[in-house]
Design a protein around this motif. Structure first.
Motif, PDB file in Angstrom:
ATOM      1  N   PRO A 195       8.585  10.252 -13.469  1.00  0.00           N
ATOM      2  CA  PRO A 195       7.751   9.181 -14.028  1.00  0.00           C
ATOM      3  C   PRO A 195       8.425   7.816 -14.044  1.00  0.00           C
ATOM      4  O   PRO A 195       7.797   6.810 -13.695  1.00  0.00           O
ATOM      5  N   MET A 196       9.695   7.750 -14.415  1.00  0.00           N
ATOM      6  CA  MET A 196      10.376   6.466 -14.493  1.00  0.00           C
ATOM      7  C   MET A 196      10.471   5.803 -13.117  1.00  0.00           C
ATOM      8  O   MET A 196      10.159   4.623 -12.954  1.00  0.00           O
ATOM      9  N   LEU A 197      10.891   6.568 -12.112  1.00  0.00           N
ATOM     10  CA  LEU A 197      11.000   6.029 -10.756  1.00  0.00           C
ATOM     11  C   LEU A 197       9.631   5.637 -10.210  1.00  0.00           C
ATOM     12  O   LEU A 197       9.488   4.604  -9.544  1.00  0.00           O
ATOM     13  N   GLY A 198       8.620   6.435 -10.510  1.00  0.00           N
ATOM     14  CA  GLY A 198       7.266   6.123 -10.061  1.00  0.00           C
ATOM     15  C   GLY A 198       6.756   4.821 -10.644  1.00  0.00           C
ATOM     16  O   GLY A 198       6.141   4.008  -9.944  1.00  0.00           O
ATOM     17  N   VAL A 199       7.026   4.590 -11.937  1.00  0.00           N
ATOM     18  CA  VAL A 199       6.579   3.351 -12.592  1.00  0.00           C
ATOM     19  C   VAL A 199       7.303   2.146 -11.989  1.00  0.00           C
ATOM     20  O   VAL A 199       6.690   1.086 -11.767  1.00  0.00           O
ATOM     21  N   VAL A 200       8.595   2.288 -11.696  1.00  0.00           N
ATOM     22  CA  VAL A 200       9.361   1.185 -11.102  1.00  0.00           C
ATOM     23  C   VAL A 200       8.792   0.811  -9.738  1.00  0.00           C
ATOM     24  O   VAL A 200       8.599  -0.380  -9.422  1.00  0.00           O
ATOM     25  N   ILE A 201       8.497   1.814  -8.926  1.00  0.00           N
ATOM     26  CA  ILE A 201       7.947   1.547  -7.590  1.00  0.00           C
ATOM     27  C   ILE A 201       6.558   0.926  -7.698  1.00  0.00           C
ATOM     28  O   ILE A 201       6.207   0.010  -6.932  1.00  0.00           O
ATOM     29  N   LEU A 202       5.771   1.369  -8.658  1.00  0.00           N
ATOM     30  CA  LEU A 202       4.437   0.785  -8.857  1.00  0.00           C
ATOM     31  C   LEU A 202       4.542  -0.683  -9.284  1.00  0.00           C
ATOM     32  O   LEU A 202       3.745  -1.523  -8.840  1.00  0.00           O
TER      33      LEU A 202
ATOM     34  N   LEU B 116       0.826  -1.211   0.000  1.00  0.00           N
ATOM     35  CA  LEU B 116       0.000   0.000   0.000  1.00  0.00           C
ATOM     36  C   LEU B 116       0.856   1.255   0.000  1.00  0.00           C
ATOM     37  O   LEU B 116       0.599   2.211  -0.757  1.00  0.00           O
ATOM     38  N   LEU B 117       1.916   1.243   0.811  1.00  0.00           N
ATOM     39  CA  LEU B 117       2.814   2.401   0.874  1.00  0.00           C
ATOM     40  C   LEU B 117       3.547   2.607  -0.453  1.00  0.00           C
ATOM     41  O   LEU B 117       3.685   3.749  -0.929  1.00  0.00           O
ATOM     42  N   MET B 118       3.986   1.515  -1.070  1.00  0.00           N
ATOM     43  CA  MET B 118       4.684   1.632  -2.352  1.00  0.00           C
ATOM     44  C   MET B 118       3.751   2.110  -3.447  1.00  0.00           C
ATOM     45  O   MET B 118       4.159   2.887  -4.330  1.00  0.00           O
ATOM     46  N   SER B 119       2.504   1.678  -3.416  1.00  0.00           N
ATOM     47  CA  SER B 119       1.546   2.123  -4.424  1.00  0.00           C
ATOM     48  C   SER B 119       1.290   3.621  -4.307  1.00  0.00           C
ATOM     49  O   SER B 119       1.278   4.349  -5.315  1.00  0.00           O
ATOM     50  N   ILE B 120       1.081   4.108  -3.076  1.00  0.00           N
ATOM     51  CA  ILE B 120       0.842   5.545  -2.873  1.00  0.00           C
ATOM     52  C   ILE B 120       2.076   6.352  -3.262  1.00  0.00           C
ATOM     53  O   ILE B 120       1.984   7.387  -3.944  1.00  0.00           O
ATOM     54  N   THR B 121       3.259   5.860  -2.856  1.00  0.00           N
ATOM     55  CA  THR B 121       4.508   6.551  -3.191  1.00  0.00           C
ATOM     56  C   THR B 121       4.726   6.577  -4.703  1.00  0.00           C
ATOM     57  O   THR B 121       5.143   7.598  -5.271  1.00  0.00           O
ATOM     58  N   GLY B 122       4.441   5.446  -5.365  1.00  0.00           N
ATOM     59  CA  GLY B 122       4.619   5.386  -6.817  1.00  0.00           C
ATOM     60  C   GLY B 122       3.698   6.341  -7.550  1.00  0.00           C
ATOM     61  O   GLY B 122       4.110   6.991  -8.524  1.00  0.00           O
ATOM     62  N   ILE B 123       2.447   6.447  -7.086  1.00  0.00           N
ATOM     63  CA  ILE B 123       1.505   7.371  -7.731  1.00  0.00           C
ATOM     64  C   ILE B 123       1.976   8.813  -7.583  1.00  0.00           C
ATOM     65  O   ILE B 123       1.901   9.614  -8.527  1.00  0.00           O
ATOM     66  N   ILE B 124       2.482   9.169  -6.390  1.00  0.00           N
ATOM     67  CA  ILE B 124       2.967  10.535  -6.172  1.00  0.00           C
ATOM     68  C   ILE B 124       4.207  10.820  -7.016  1.00  0.00           C
ATOM     69  O   ILE B 124       4.341  11.895  -7.625  1.00  0.00           O
ATOM     70  N   LEU B 125       5.122   9.822  -7.081  1.00  0.00           N
ATOM     71  CA  LEU B 125       6.371  10.029  -7.813  1.00  0.00           C
ATOM     72  C   LEU B 125       6.179  10.086  -9.328  1.00  0.00           C
ATOM     73  O   LEU B 125       7.054  10.609 -10.031  1.00  0.00           O
TER      74      LEU B 125
END
Length: 294
Positions: free
Chosen positions: A70-77, A56-65
């Motif tokens: 964008p690249m880092l956000g997609v990796v975290i998602l 859940l934390l990674m999903s929220i962090t990925g959406i914000i990033l």
């Protein structure tokens, strides 16, 4: 304050509670966090709960990033999605081991319909919409099971306040003692909720009427607002304390019902006629006949 009221309510129902402290309070907050993933999966495992909140934390962090990088956000998602797949696989295995085939079937069907609808809608929009509607219907059924699970876990905090056991054991204990009593818990919660709402509405109406009288006599609305606020605070607190006694009372009743059911089962088993083992018939020995001389 709410937890102290619940502790006192348990004591008034004849239950000796565990010592309440700051550590107990923080563990109780952890219990409330743990109940959400348990109600979604029916899996009572601390590592599973940690994985759920990491996802859940990674999903929220990925959406914000995705808005910042964008690249880092997609990796975290993607990493969060992989953790979600691990959680789903663990849930399927645990439900299969527990022989909970009905909930397992609903969970797998819901997930499968969402995946199929997502893939099909890219090829054929009409067929994809049909699968999307099926997925929504399955999701409603699944959410019905989640609400049911919530009622099964509703006295977990009472168990934790009553006994000196872990968070997971408190949830398991609640799941066991509420078996077959979900409708009773739902009905009592509904009746008490409606009663509290009606009484609060009546108290607010009386406060407005008295305030209206002061307004007519003195020509100011200040006293009307004050009277309305005072009535809501006083009676709202009283009715709130009354509603907080519901779960302790239900928990105490369930605890008293469990030994009674066990005693009834033992009495019924004792009343059944015991089948005595069949008696062994004596074996007659036959001696060979002597041959007659010719």
């Amino acid at each position: 304050l709410v937890n102290l009221i619940e502790v006192r309510a348990l004591q008034l129902n004849g239950l000796e509670t565990d010592k309440f402290s700051i550590v107990k309070l923080f563990k109780l907050l952890g219990l409330q966090l743990a109940l959400f993933p348990i109600s979604l999966t029916r899996v009572f495992d601390a590592k599973m709960i940690i994985l759920f909140y990491v996802m859940l934390l990674m999903s929220i962090t990925g959406i914000i990033l995705t808005y910042l990088s964008p690249m880092l956000g997609v990796v975290i998602l993607l990493l969060g999605s992989l953790i979600g797949l691990v959680i789903f696989a663990i849930t399927v295995i645990e439900l299969w081991k527990a022989n909970d085939k009905l909930f397992l079937g609903v969970l797998v069907l819901t997930a499968a319909l969402w995946i199929i609808s997502t893939l099909v809608v890219l090829v054929n929009a009409i067929i994809g919409i049909v699968f999307l509607l099926l997925a929504l219907g399955a999701s409603l059924v699944y959410m019905g099971f989640v609400v049911f699970n919530g009622f099964r876990l509703s006295v977990s905090s009472m168990v934790f306040l009553h006994k000196k056991i872990s968070i997971i054991e408190s949830a398991k204990n609640s799941w066991e003692i509420t078996k077959g009593n979900v409708l009773v818990i739902f009905a009592l919660s509904l009746v008490v909720g409606i009663a509290v709402w009606v009484l609060q509405t009546i108290a607010a109406t009386i406060g407005r009427l008295i305030g209206g009288v002061f307004d007519a006599l003195l020509g100011t609305q200040f006293l009307a607002i004050v009277m309305d606020f005072v009535f809501l605070m006083i009676f709202g607190t009283i009715f709130g304390v009354f509603s907080l006694n519901l779960l302790p009372a239900i928990y105490a009743h369930l605890l008293s019902a469990v030994p009674a059911q066990s005693a009834a089962g033992r009495a019924q088993q004792a009343a059944q006629p015991q089948m005595s083992p069949p008696k062994e018939m004596p074996v007659q020995k036959t001696w060979p006949k002597k041959r007659q001389a010719v």
